[in-house]
Design an enzyme around this catalytic site. Structure first.
Site, mmCIF file in Angstrom:
data_model
loop_
_atom_site.group_PDB
_atom_site.id
_atom_site.type_symbol
_atom_site.label_atom_id
_atom_site.label_comp_id
_atom_site.label_asym_id
_atom_site.label_seq_id
_atom_site.Cartn_x
_atom_site.Cartn_y
_atom_site.Cartn_z
ATOM 1 N N LEU A 102 0.782 -1.184 0.035
ATOM 2 C CA LEU A 102 0.026 0.031 0.102
ATOM 3 C C LEU A 102 0.824 1.194 -0.136
ATOM 4 O O LEU A 102 1.667 1.401 0.839
ATOM 5 C CB LEU A 102 -1.042 0.062 1.332
ATOM 6 C CG LEU A 102 -1.917 1.171 1.257
ATOM 7 C CD1 LEU A 102 -2.779 1.451 0.327
ATOM 8 C CD2 LEU A 102 -2.565 1.085 2.803
ATOM 9 N N ASP A 103 0.673 1.969 -0.989
ATOM 10 C CA ASP A 103 1.357 3.159 -1.132
ATOM 11 C C ASP A 103 2.743 3.264 -1.189
ATOM 12 O O ASP A 103 3.475 4.326 -0.630
ATOM 13 C CB ASP A 103 0.917 4.359 -0.124
ATOM 14 C CG ASP A 103 -0.609 4.554 -0.020
ATOM 15 O OD1 ASP A 103 -1.274 4.687 -1.355
ATOM 16 O OD2 ASP A 103 -1.432 4.896 0.953
ATOM 17 N N GLU A 104 3.438 2.020 -1.407
ATOM 18 C CA GLU A 104 4.948 1.891 -1.560
ATOM 19 C C GLU A 104 5.333 1.779 -2.839
ATOM 20 O O GLU A 104 6.658 1.080 -2.899
ATOM 21 C CB GLU A 104 5.189 0.957 -0.254
ATOM 22 C CG GLU A 104 4.911 1.291 1.077
ATOM 23 C CD GLU A 104 5.320 0.372 1.932
ATOM 24 O OE1 GLU A 104 6.215 -0.537 1.757
ATOM 25 O OE2 GLU A 104 4.781 0.302 3.009
#
Length: 277
Positions: free
Chosen positions: A221-223
């Site tokens: 997530l969001d990486e």
């Protein structure tokens, strides 16, 4: 005469620039622009070469393979308009900015379709005569919902998917279908304040800058690999709502700039990082 971009990513060794440009010269190709970068910590060489001429793609790539080390990735990409499908939820600012820039030529892109899990933004899509597909997630499992979307996406065969404030986490199956082809805008300067309510998180920490991050989507997530970031100054007088309002301007700017870089073939992904020329 055609224009194409040669992207090279391989183990570093002496003389690579000379070898690669020599092959291009032997094929009678003119080098319009050339940029290179060496990651010394990884021993990795990257080069973006913009070429003009008459191309025999298969023979050119075969000759390039002869001069590159075994650990290599190379591709030859035609210059020209790319096609995208945009995915949205309810917020209009990022979608509106993409529509305006595509319409007036600020982005060399064809927005083939827009998919939303609500119909909130259909009137905006209609103003630009872009097909809008509402695919509600209500009553569907996440996999069922995504399979409906994938069926729609397949009709348009886009080069990239753009998540313009699409507020649902994608499954690994969906992400693996489009490796390094899904671009997301995150309403925070990553890696800070990942996940939900980043402006509330930022306000609670009393930050003095807020920003936005455009990145490729992976299964963390969001990486995913970061393409573009920007920030603006704020101070103690801003409420969480005011931070969010200011942040929307940064979000739409960062997303369109990131998309422009990707469309121009200025971005190379390696590992969980990018080289941006």
């Amino acid at each position: 005469m055609q224009r194409k971009v040669l992207i090279t990513d391989c183990a570093d060794e002496p003389g690579l620039i000379t070898k690669l440009t020599g092959v291009c010269y032997a094929h009678g190709l003119n080098i319009i622009k050339n940029s290179e970068f060496v990651d010394n910590s990884q021993g990795r060489f990257f080069m973006r070469t913009e070429l003009e001429g008459r191309f025999d793609d298969e023979r050119l790539l075969a000759d390039i393979d002869k001069v590159l080390p075994a650990q290599r990735h190379r591709r030859l990409v035609s210059k020209g308009t790319k096609r995208i499908v945009v995915m949205v939820t309810k917020e209009a600012h990022c979608l509106g900015d993409l529509l305006m820039k595509a319409y007036y030529g600020g982005l060399d892109v064809e927005i083939a379709a827009i998919i939303g899990n609500y119909d909130t933004l259909k009137p905006l899509a209609d103003k630009f005569d872009i097909p809008f597909y509402e695919v509600s997630h209500e009553g569907l499992t996440r996999h069922e919902h995504e399979h409906v979307m994938m069926d729609i996406i397949a009709k348009f065969n886009p080069d990239y998917l753009v998540l313009a404030k699409y507020m649902r986490v994608l499954t690994p199956e969906f992400v693996e279908r489009y490796p390094n082809r899904i671009i997301n805008i995150h309403h925070s300067f990553l890696p800070a304040f990942i996940g939900a309510a980043p402006y509330r998180q930022a306000w609670e920490r009393g930050v003095k800058i807020i920003g936005a991050t455009a990145h490729f989507v992976n299964n963390c997530l969001d990486e995913g690999p970061i393409i573009k970031q920007d920030v603006i100054p704020v101070d103690h007088s801003y409420s969480a709502e005011e931070l969010a309002k200011c942040g929307r301007d940064v979000e739409k700017s960062v997303l369109s700039k990131a998309l422009q870089l990707v469309l121009q073939e200025d971005v190379i992904v390696y590992g969980n990082k990018t080289v941006v020329f």
